[in-house]
Design a protein around this motif. Structure first.
Motif, PDB file in Angstrom:
ATOM      1  N   PRO A 241       0.809  -1.233   0.000  1.00 26.15           N
ATOM      2  CA  PRO A 241       0.000   0.000   0.000  1.00 26.15           C
ATOM      3  C   PRO A 241       0.836   1.274   0.000  1.00 26.15           C
ATOM      4  CG  PRO A 241      -0.902  -1.609   1.535  1.00 26.15           C
ATOM      5  CD  PRO A 241       0.421  -2.146   1.101  1.00 26.15           C
ATOM      6  N   ALA A 242       1.888   1.298   0.820  1.00 25.83           N
ATOM      7  CA  ALA A 242       2.709   2.510   0.898  1.00 25.83           C
ATOM      8  C   ALA A 242       3.425   2.767  -0.424  1.00 25.83           C
ATOM      9  CB  ALA A 242       3.723   2.385   2.035  1.00 25.83           C
ATOM     10  N   LEU A 243       3.970   1.709  -1.006  1.00 24.38           N
ATOM     11  CA  LEU A 243       4.656   1.861  -2.284  1.00 24.38           C
ATOM     12  C   LEU A 243       3.675   2.249  -3.382  1.00 24.38           C
ATOM     13  CD1 LEU A 243       7.041   1.649  -4.181  1.00 24.38           C
ATOM     14  CD2 LEU A 243       6.748  -0.843  -4.201  1.00 24.38           C
ATOM     15  N   ALA A 244       2.487   1.644  -3.371  1.00 26.34           N
ATOM     16  CA  ALA A 244       1.476   1.985  -4.377  1.00 26.34           C
ATOM     17  C   ALA A 244       1.107   3.461  -4.283  1.00 26.34           C
ATOM     18  CB  ALA A 244       0.243   1.109  -4.190  1.00 26.34           C
ATOM     19  N   ARG A 245       0.891   3.959  -3.060  1.00 27.57           N
ATOM     20  CA  ARG A 245       0.568   5.391  -2.892  1.00 27.57           C
ATOM     21  C   ARG A 245       1.729   6.255  -3.367  1.00 27.57           C
ATOM     22  NH1 ARG A 245      -1.586   3.561   2.042  1.00 27.57           N
ATOM     23  NH2 ARG A 245       0.331   4.202   3.106  1.00 27.57           N
ATOM     24  N   HIS A 246       2.938   5.838  -3.043  1.00 25.79           N
ATOM     25  CA  HIS A 246       4.131   6.586  -3.442  1.00 25.79           C
ATOM     26  C   HIS A 246       4.230   6.694  -4.964  1.00 25.79           C
ATOM     27  CE1 HIS A 246       8.299   7.961  -3.339  1.00 25.79           C
ATOM     28  NE2 HIS A 246       8.625   6.974  -4.155  1.00 25.79           N
ATOM     29  N   MET A 247       3.987   5.591  -5.663  1.00 27.78           N
ATOM     30  CA  MET A 247       4.082   5.584  -7.120  1.00 27.78           C
ATOM     31  C   MET A 247       2.957   6.387  -7.761  1.00 27.78           C
ATOM     32  SD  MET A 247       5.198   1.598  -7.773  1.00 27.78           S
ATOM     33  CE  MET A 247       5.486   1.846  -9.530  1.00 27.78           C
ATOM     34  N   LEU A 248       1.741   6.234  -7.249  1.00 29.37           N
ATOM     35  CA  LEU A 248       0.608   6.967  -7.825  1.00 29.37           C
ATOM     36  C   LEU A 248       0.720   8.464  -7.571  1.00 29.37           C
ATOM     37  CD1 LEU A 248      -2.312   4.526  -6.966  1.00 29.37           C
ATOM     38  CD2 LEU A 248      -1.375   5.006  -9.230  1.00 29.37           C
ATOM     39  N   THR A 249       1.286   8.839  -6.424  1.00 28.56           N
ATOM     40  CA  THR A 249       1.483  10.260  -6.134  1.00 28.56           C
ATOM     41  C   THR A 249       2.393  10.901  -7.172  1.00 28.56           C
ATOM     42  OG1 THR A 249       1.172   9.901  -3.760  1.00 28.56           O
ATOM     43  CG2 THR A 249       2.328  11.910  -4.422  1.00 28.56           C
ATOM     44  N   PHE A 250       3.358  10.128  -7.653  1.00 26.27           N
ATOM     45  CA  PHE A 250       4.262  10.635  -8.681  1.00 26.27           C
ATOM     46  C   PHE A 250       3.626  10.599 -10.066  1.00 26.27           C
ATOM     47  CE2 PHE A 250       7.499   9.789 -11.946  1.00 26.27           C
ATOM     48  CZ  PHE A 250       8.327  10.889 -11.762  1.00 26.27           C
ATOM     49  N   SER A 251       2.886   9.529 -10.370  1.00 27.07           N
ATOM     50  CA  SER A 251       2.438   9.316 -11.748  1.00 27.07           C
ATOM     51  C   SER A 251       1.167  10.072 -12.114  1.00 27.07           C
ATOM     52  CB  SER A 251       2.224   7.821 -12.003  1.00 27.07           C
ATOM     53  OG  SER A 251       1.111   7.334 -11.276  1.00 27.07           O
ATOM     54  N   LEU A 252       0.214  10.148 -11.202  1.00 30.61           N
ATOM     55  CA  LEU A 252      -1.087  10.734 -11.558  1.00 30.61           C
ATOM     56  C   LEU A 252      -0.996  12.185 -12.039  1.00 30.61           C
ATOM     57  CD1 LEU A 252      -3.466   9.197  -8.855  1.00 30.61           C
ATOM     58  CD2 LEU A 252      -3.214   8.571 -11.270  1.00 30.61           C
ATOM     59  N   PRO A 253      -0.131  13.039 -11.439  1.00 27.79           N
ATOM     60  CA  PRO A 253      -0.037  14.411 -11.967  1.00 27.79           C
ATOM     61  C   PRO A 253       0.481  14.488 -13.402  1.00 27.79           C
ATOM     62  CG  PRO A 253       0.822  14.315  -9.727  1.00 27.79           C
ATOM     63  CD  PRO A 253       0.614  12.897 -10.177  1.00 27.79           C
ATOM     64  N   LEU A 254       1.090  13.402 -13.914  1.00 23.51           N
ATOM     65  CA  LEU A 254       1.599  13.409 -15.276  1.00 23.51           C
ATOM     66  C   LEU A 254       0.507  13.133 -16.315  1.00 23.51           C
ATOM     67  CD1 LEU A 254       4.875  11.328 -14.708  1.00 23.51           C
ATOM     68  CD2 LEU A 254       4.624  13.813 -14.742  1.00 23.51           C
ATOM     69  N   VAL A 255      -0.612  12.578 -15.874  1.00 24.53           N
ATOM     70  CA  VAL A 255      -1.672  12.200 -16.804  1.00 24.53           C
ATOM     71  C   VAL A 255      -2.255  13.405 -17.536  1.00 24.53           C
ATOM     72  CG1 VAL A 255      -3.936  11.100 -17.011  1.00 24.53           C
ATOM     73  CG2 VAL A 255      -2.194  10.100 -15.525  1.00 24.53           C
ATOM     74  N   PRO A 256      -2.554  14.529 -16.852  1.00 27.46           N
ATOM     75  CA  PRO A 256      -3.105  15.679 -17.589  1.00 27.46           C
ATOM     76  C   PRO A 256      -2.208  16.160 -18.723  1.00 27.46           C
ATOM     77  CG  PRO A 256      -3.430  15.978 -15.236  1.00 27.46           C
ATOM     78  CD  PRO A 256      -2.547  14.779 -15.397  1.00 27.46           C
ATOM     79  N   ALA A 257      -0.892  16.098 -18.537  1.00 21.41           N
ATOM     80  CA  ALA A 257       0.009  16.515 -19.612  1.00 21.41           C
ATOM     81  C   ALA A 257      -0.126  15.586 -20.813  1.00 21.41           C
ATOM     82  CB  ALA A 257       1.451  16.524 -19.111  1.00 21.41           C
ATOM     83  N   SER A 258      -0.289  14.287 -20.540  1.00 20.39           N
ATOM     84  CA  SER A 258      -0.478  13.336 -21.630  1.00 20.39           C
ATOM     85  C   SER A 258      -1.800  13.588 -22.356  1.00 20.39           C
ATOM     86  CB  SER A 258      -0.444  11.905 -21.094  1.00 20.39           C
ATOM     87  OG  SER A 258       0.803  11.623 -20.490  1.00 20.39           O
ATOM     88  N   VAL A 259      -2.829  13.910 -21.591  1.00 21.98           N
ATOM     89  CA  VAL A 259      -4.127  14.222 -22.195  1.00 21.98           C
ATOM     90  C   VAL A 259      -4.016  15.475 -23.059  1.00 21.98           C
ATOM     91  CG1 VAL A 259      -6.514  14.886 -21.713  1.00 21.98           C
ATOM     92  CG2 VAL A 259      -5.432  13.076 -20.374  1.00 21.98           C
ATOM     93  N   ALA A 260      -3.209  16.435 -22.615  1.00 26.68           N
ATOM     94  CA  ALA A 260      -3.004  17.645 -23.420  1.00 26.68           C
ATOM     95  C   ALA A 260      -2.343  17.299 -24.746  1.00 26.68           C
ATOM     96  CB  ALA A 260      -2.153  18.649 -22.644  1.00 26.68           C
ATOM     97  N   GLY A 261      -1.366  16.388 -24.718  1.00 24.72           N
ATOM     98  CA  GLY A 261      -0.733  15.961 -25.955  1.00 24.72           C
ATOM     99  C   GLY A 261      -1.712  15.258 -26.882  1.00 24.72           C
ATOM    100  N   TRP A 262      -2.578  14.418 -26.302  1.00 25.66           N
ATOM    101  CA  TRP A 262      -3.603  13.747 -27.108  1.00 25.66           C
ATOM    102  C   TRP A 262      -4.557  14.780 -27.710  1.00 25.66           C
ATOM    103  CZ3 TRP A 262      -8.877  14.011 -26.469  1.00 25.66           C
ATOM    104  CH2 TRP A 262      -9.649  13.135 -27.228  1.00 25.66           C
ATOM    105  N   THR A 263      -4.945  15.769 -26.935  1.00 21.48           N
ATOM    106  CA  THR A 263      -5.849  16.813 -27.424  1.00 21.48           C
ATOM    107  C   THR A 263      -5.242  17.540 -28.616  1.00 21.48           C
ATOM    108  OG1 THR A 263      -6.735  17.119 -25.192  1.00 21.48           O
ATOM    109  CG2 THR A 263      -7.112  18.894 -26.771  1.00 21.48           C
ATOM    110  N   LEU A 264      -3.966  17.822 -28.516  1.00 24.57           N
ATOM    111  CA  LEU A 264      -3.277  18.532 -29.590  1.00 24.57           C
ATOM    112  C   LEU A 264      -3.217  17.697 -30.861  1.00 24.57           C
ATOM    113  CD1 LEU A 264      -1.752  21.210 -30.064  1.00 24.57           C
ATOM    114  CD2 LEU A 264       0.332  20.065 -29.327  1.00 24.57           C
ATOM    115  N   ASN A 265      -3.087  16.372 -30.705  1.00 27.49           N
ATOM    116  CA  ASN A 265      -2.891  15.497 -31.862  1.00 27.49           C
ATOM    117  C   ASN A 265      -4.182  14.975 -32.470  1.00 27.49           C
ATOM    118  OD1 ASN A 265      -0.003  15.274 -32.221  1.00 27.49           O
ATOM    119  ND2 ASN A 265       0.051  14.264 -30.240  1.00 27.49           N
ATOM    120  N   LEU A 266      -5.163  14.606 -31.652  1.00 28.77           N
ATOM    121  CA  LEU A 266      -6.258  13.779 -32.144  1.00 28.77           C
ATOM    122  C   LEU A 266      -7.665  14.305 -31.883  1.00 28.77           C
ATOM    123  CD1 LEU A 266      -4.795  10.325 -31.050  1.00 28.77           C
ATOM    124  CD2 LEU A 266      -4.943  11.197 -33.380  1.00 28.77           C
ATOM    125  N   SER A 267      -7.840  15.245 -30.983  1.00 25.17           N
ATOM    126  CA  SER A 267      -9.198  15.631 -30.587  1.00 25.17           C
ATOM    127  C   SER A 267      -9.998  16.245 -31.738  1.00 25.17           C
ATOM    128  CB  SER A 267      -9.149  16.615 -29.413  1.00 25.17           C
ATOM    129  OG  SER A 267      -8.526  17.830 -29.798  1.00 25.17           O
TER     130      SER A 267
END
Length: 507
Positions: A241-267
């Motif tokens: 659980p602690a490691l999972a929270r640690h990894m998600l805390t780092f990764s989840l803020p990166l998702v909006p940037a990826s969505v922005a890239g998708w928006t620019l390319n495909l939306s």
């Protein structure tokens, strides 16, 4: 172990020199940059293969499906890209951080792999169920009716297997096994293409065949990847659980940037479908994909080489001048490639596609030059990487994505799918402009802006003349040949400016 992962563990400092009792960072090992460039090229095979095969499949889709069904495939592919991107949760980046930087023992690394596998299975399974549940609503929004919901629902299991396959692929990258990585990713692309052709052409399954072929190839490659883990005795399920929270805390803020890239390319496909028609989506996607050839053949390989080379250049005297010359040389060469692609897209589309796709040629030049601008963006933002200021890149991408959506909503209802083509070019231009401005504040480079803009203007002007001028291959050839005659004859690009690009090409 739980306490260890509740805080961000510092990376270990490697040093080989001690001065006054203080460890000094060691310089890069001899040959490191060459190895990085070689591995980057191997890692890029899968991505380039996907793009190349997508281009090769256009004639198959055009002849077997027609414009309307090709538009349906484009909308489904766009939806699949978004679903895969979101369900991924940027976990590979978190895995690399925890596995490579924060793990100190084999036991730590085993715990990271085990927790990543558990997280990946849960996220992929939940993502598949959500996609299936949302299929009727998505079909109504994207296609104007729920009759396509079974096709949309198939995106769920494809997303499940493709994201599940990220576990073995991430491990292979972390352990520097590029050939095994390329084998799996390349197999996914080739197997999917073969199955799609078989089902669409051989069995005449239409759009359904495209999805079934993609699903089968995703399932087979994911199975092969996990079989590789099992054979090595590394397929273990668990969830710290602690490691999972640690990894998600780092990764989840990166998702909006990826969505922005998708928006620019495909939306824009959604906007065209909503305001015009699926036939217009088909025309736009065909022309855009032909323009994508410049990315597969030129831009992507260059950016792979540049990603390793600029670190070496940064340690040289006069590095900033060299980086500035690389931009000018890149634009000079890439603009010629984009001009050639835009000019001869008329002939290529007539030979490869059916007559109903003829107007797709008006889109190709826009997408080709948009990727030239994207390649320029990767050079213009070099300073952000050198100064470890990459957190600013998502803001730049988000601003460009918002501008892209705004322009699409303003232009597509008025001028149709050509409005999306114009929006794509302007948005990538804004991306390069904003990226350059932000990077310049932290790492000033003497960019030759007038020369770069002049090169782009000459190439784009000749591309317009080639497409709208006399419908003759001789005229189009003359427009392409005119570009080097002008830029070399008028010494807009002196030979020394091309030398950095020549070195990168040889590398």
């Amino acid at each position: 172990m739980a306490d260890r992962w509740s805080r961000s563990a510092p990376g270990r400092v490697h040093s080989s020199v001690v001065s006054d009792g203080v460890p000094q960072p060691a310089g890069p090992p001899r040959g490191l940059l060459r190895r990085l460039a070689g591995e980057s090229a191997v890692y890029g095979i899968g991505g380039v293969a996907n793009q190349a095969l997508a281009i090769i499949l256009v004639p198959v889709y055009a002849r077997a499906l027609g414009v309307a069904d090709y538009g349906t495939v484009a909308l489904l592919t766009t939806t699949l890209s978004l679903a895969t991107l979101v369900v991924t949760l940027a976990l590979p980046q978190a895995f690399f951080r925890s596995y490579l930087q924060e793990s100190e023992t084999d036991r730590d690394r085993a715990a990271v792999l085990r927790t990543t596998t558990g997280l990946r299975i849960l996220a992929s399974l939940l993502g598949m169920l959500l996609v299936i549940a949302a299929a009727p609503a998505v079909a109504g929004l994207a296609f104007g009716g729920i009759e396509h919901w079974p096709l949309v629902a198939l995106i769920g299991p494809i997303t499940f297997f493709d994201t599940l396959n990220l576990v073995p692929l991430s491990l292979l990258r972390a352990e520097r096994r590029p050939r095994a990585y390329a084998t799996i990713s390349f197999s996914r692309a080739v197997l999917g293409s073969v199955l799609i052709v078989l089902l669409v052409v051989g069995f005449d399954l239409g759009v359904l065949g495209v999805l079934l072929g993609s699903l089968a190839s995703a399932a087979l490659t994911a199975t092969a990847g996990f079989a590789l883990l099992a054979r090595q005795g590394r397929l273990r399920l668990g969830l710290d659980p602690a490691l999972a929270r640690h990894m998600l805390t780092f990764s989840l803020p990166l998702v909006p940037a990826s969505v922005a890239g998708w928006t620019l390319n495909l939306s824009d496909r959604y906007v065209i479908g909503a305001f015009v028609s699926r036939e217009a989506v088909g025309l736009y996607s065909a022309g855009y994909t032909v323009g994508l050839a410049i990315n597969a053949l030129a831009i992507a390989p260059f950016t792979l080489a540049w990603g390793a080379a600029y670190w070496e250049i940064s340690r040289q005297e006069g590095a900033r001048v060299v980086i500035g010359r690389v931009l000018t040389g890149f634009v000079a060469v890439a603009s010629l490639a984009a001009l050639g692609l835009a000019a001869f897209s008329t002939d290529a589309i007539r030979v490869l596609l059916t007559p109903e796709f003829a107007d797709a040629r008006f889109v190709t030049g826009f997408s080709a030059f948009a990727y030239v601008l994207y390649g320029s963006f990767t050079i213009l933002t070099t300073g952000l990487n050198l100064e470890s200021q990459t957190r600013r890149v998502p803001l730049v991408m988000a601003a460009s994505a918002i501008a892209n959506v705004t322009l699409n909503l303003a232009l597509v209802p008025v001028v149709g799918y050509l409005g999306a083509a114009v929006s794509t070019l302007l948005s990538y231009g804004l991306l390069a402009l904003l990226g350059g401005i932000v990077s310049q504040r932290v790492y000033a480079v003497p960019w030759d802006v007038p020369r770069v803009l002049l090169l782009l203007a000459i190439a784009m002007g000749l591309a317009v003349a080639a497409v709208l001028g006399p419908d003759h291959v001789g005229w189009r050839l003359a427009c392409v040949v005119a570009y080097p005659a002008i830029v070399v004859g008028l010494r807009i690009v002196p030979a020394p400016l091309l030398e950095p690009v020549r070195r990168l090409t040889r590398r």
